[in-house]
Design an enzyme around this catalytic site. Structure first.
Site, PDB file in Angstrom:
ATOM      1  N   ARG A  73     -74.681  62.425  -1.440  1.00 38.00           N
ATOM      2  CA  ARG A  73     -74.603  61.028  -1.011  1.00 38.00           C
ATOM      3  C   ARG A  73     -74.970  60.944   0.472  1.00 38.00           C
ATOM      4  O   ARG A  73     -74.374  61.630   1.289  1.00 38.00           O
ATOM      5  CB  ARG A  73     -73.189  60.483  -1.231  1.00 38.00           C
ATOM      6  N   ASP A 135     -73.555  53.172 -13.828  1.00 32.27           N
ATOM      7  CA  ASP A 135     -72.908  51.870 -13.613  1.00 32.27           C
ATOM      8  C   ASP A 135     -73.753  50.697 -14.121  1.00 32.27           C
ATOM      9  O   ASP A 135     -73.229  49.603 -14.303  1.00 32.27           O
ATOM     10  CB  ASP A 135     -72.630  51.656 -12.108  1.00 32.27           C
ATOM     11  N   ARG A 170     -48.030  53.710 -29.041  1.00 35.29           N
ATOM     12  CA  ARG A 170     -47.979  53.507 -27.583  1.00 35.29           C
ATOM     13  C   ARG A 170     -49.047  52.536 -27.085  1.00 35.29           C
ATOM     14  O   ARG A 170     -50.041  52.288 -27.764  1.00 35.29           O
ATOM     15  CB  ARG A 170     -48.255  54.847 -26.870  1.00 35.29           C
ATOM     16  N   MET A 177     -65.293  54.362 -15.515  1.00 36.90           N
ATOM     17  CA  MET A 177     -66.038  54.265 -14.243  1.00 36.90           C
ATOM     18  C   MET A 177     -66.910  53.011 -14.208  1.00 36.90           C
ATOM     19  O   MET A 177     -66.973  52.264 -15.171  1.00 36.90           O
ATOM     20  CB  MET A 177     -66.906  55.505 -14.051  1.00 36.90           C
ATOM     21  N   ARG A 276     -49.327  55.047 -21.433  1.00 39.64           N
ATOM     22  CA  ARG A 276     -49.975  56.264 -20.952  1.00 39.64           C
ATOM     23  C   ARG A 276     -51.347  55.896 -20.386  1.00 39.64           C
ATOM     24  O   ARG A 276     -52.020  54.999 -20.914  1.00 39.64           O
ATOM     25  CB  ARG A 276     -50.180  57.267 -22.083  1.00 39.64           C
TER      26      ARG A 276
HETATM   27  O1  F6P Z   1     -72.011  55.385  -9.161  1.00 39.59           O
HETATM   28  C1  F6P Z   1     -71.598  56.266 -10.134  1.00 39.59           C
HETATM   29  C2  F6P Z   1     -70.144  56.568 -10.001  1.00 39.59           C
HETATM   30  O2  F6P Z   1     -69.786  57.495 -10.993  1.00 39.59           O
HETATM   31  C3  F6P Z   1     -69.212  55.349 -10.043  1.00 39.59           C
HETATM   32  O3  F6P Z   1     -69.002  54.895 -11.353  1.00 39.59           O
HETATM   33  C4  F6P Z   1     -67.997  55.908  -9.374  1.00 39.59           C
HETATM   34  O4  F6P Z   1     -67.232  54.879  -8.780  1.00 39.59           O
HETATM   35  C5  F6P Z   1     -68.559  56.825  -8.323  1.00 39.59           C
HETATM   36  O5  F6P Z   1     -69.869  57.152  -8.749  1.00 39.59           O
HETATM   37  C6  F6P Z   1     -67.791  58.099  -8.106  1.00 39.59           C
HETATM   38  O6  F6P Z   1     -68.370  58.750  -7.034  1.00 39.59           O
HETATM   39  P1  F6P Z   1     -68.115  60.272  -6.652  1.00 39.59           P
HETATM   40  O7  F6P Z   1     -68.842  61.131  -7.653  1.00 39.59           O
HETATM   41  O8  F6P Z   1     -68.685  60.398  -5.300  1.00 39.59           O
HETATM   42  O9  F6P Z   1     -66.642  60.501  -6.735  1.00 39.59           O
END
Ligand code: F6P
Length: 359
Positions: A73, A135, A170, A177, A276
């Site tokens: 990143r 996403d 439950r 994500m 849970r």
């Molecule tokens: O953008 C993809 C993603 O998996 C998102 O869904 C999630 O919020 C983020 O990346 C997680 O990022 P990292 O892998 O840096 O923890």
């Protein structure tokens, strides 16, 4: 012909399949093409960390998840800030491009990576962007590669939870994500028959959720499943200013790892029901690409090669309708594609009895 290639940001399942699509199409079009692969995203371009790829590097990777180039990143907001040694990152990337005599640069990435790709294009580099992310939040394309594979994994996770939730009677929360958008949760939630789906785009009300849970109990249902987006937000929190919500998240982080745990505790307190929480997390980005993504990636990759051949740069290769189209980066950059709360899919989900926790 020298083509640079990099994968940037969070990985996903079909990065290799997409690079393979670009490479195979280029090798078929040109006898003299050389592909330079940059290691770990823009980091490789900044610090001249690269590999000269062989055509064999792109064989046998259609089904392999992750990225053979590695990724990292490189936040867009830091791209104009010099590194710890004072290096100007943008100038460094331009120098690498010039030194390696690249004819163009192919960037596979999500929103942030797209912004940097557009910046480099504006700085005079020949850039093509390919829309990657589980996403599905990239504006200008109906779908991104990685999304369908992630839906499959999230759906399977919720399917598995169904059987154990049913045995124990439950309430289960499965956190999906998706960063700030609810696409993945919406699709996986509908695909797995979740009872309640919570999306960032539709703020929830705890009372409404509890009412839906009680109604299921009354109807003799032994269990309930909530598919909750990691970015889900309550109506109360949605009404806060940006600053106050940030503060609220900091306070929450000291007690709960995420929104699902906070919600789980609130549901138990309000209804007395055992809850849970399951977080499939990065499994959603892992493993092999599904057949849909392999096809999508191959098509997007081939079209990227066609754009290179036509010297058409500054575009994202998008999937619109049932077709692959080139969309100018300037038209899509910096825009987020969110779920429209009034869209047909949400309406249809409501019609089959799924609650979005809002009414
Ligand atoms: O953008 C993809 C993603 O998996 C998102 O869904 C999630 O919020 C983020 O990346 C997680 O990022 P990292 O892998 O840096 O923890």
């Amino acid at each position: 012909m020298r083509v640079g290639m990099l994968t940037s940001g969070g990985d996903c399942q079909a990065l290799n399949a997409t690079m393979r699509g670009v490479a195979k199409a280029l090798y078929n079009m040109y006898d003299d093409v050389e592909i330079i692969g940059f290691e770990d995203g823009y980091r490789g371009l900044i610090y001249m960390d690269y590999r000269i790829m062989k055509s064999s590097d792109f064989s046998g990777i259609l089904t392999v998840g992750g990225t053979i180039l590695g990724t990292s990143r490189t936040p867009f907001k830091e791209i104009r800030i010099p590194d710890e040694n004072g290096l100007d990152k943008v100038a460094a990337m331009k120098q690498t491009y010039a030194k390696l005599k690249l004819d163009c640069l192919v960037v596979l990435g999500g929103n942030g990576s797209q912004k940097t790709a557009n910046l480099l294009y504006e700085e005079g580099l020949n850039v093509i962007h390919l829309p990657k992310t589980i996403d599905n939040d990239l504006f200008g394309t109906d779908v991104t590669f990685g999304f369908q594979s992630a839906i499959n994994i999230a759906t399977e996770a919720i399917d598995c939870i169904h059987t154990t939730a049913s045995s124990h009677g439950r309430v289960f929360i499965v956190e999906v994500m998706g960063h700030k958008v609810g696409w993945l949760t919406l699709y996986a939630g509908v695909a797995s028959g979740a009872d309640i789906i919570l999306l960032p785009e539709i703020p929830y009300d705890l009372d409404v959720i509890c009412k839906a849970l009680r109604a299921r109990n009354k109807a003799g249902k032994r269990f309930s499943i909530l598919a909750v987006a990691e970015g889900a937000i309550s109506k109360e929190d949605a009404a806060l200013s940006k600053k106050d919500y940030k503060k609220k998240l900091e306070e929450r982080a000291a007690i709960y790892p995420s929104v699902s745990y906070e919600l789980g505790a609130q549901i138990t307190k309000a209804t007395g029901q055992e809850v849970r929480v399951t977080v499939p997390g990065h499994t959603q980005r892992g493993g092999e690409p599904c057949p849909y993504d392999r096809v999508l990636s191959t098509r997007l990759g081939a079209e990227a090669a066609a754009l290179i051949a036509k010297k058409k740069f500054g575009y994202m290769v998008a999937y619109i309708g049932d077709d692959v189209k080139a969309v100018p980066l300037k038209d899509v950059v910096g825009k987020l594609k969110t779920v429209d709360p009034e869209c047909n899919m949400v309406k249809e989900a409501r019609m089959v009895g799924i609650s979005f926790g809002d009414r």
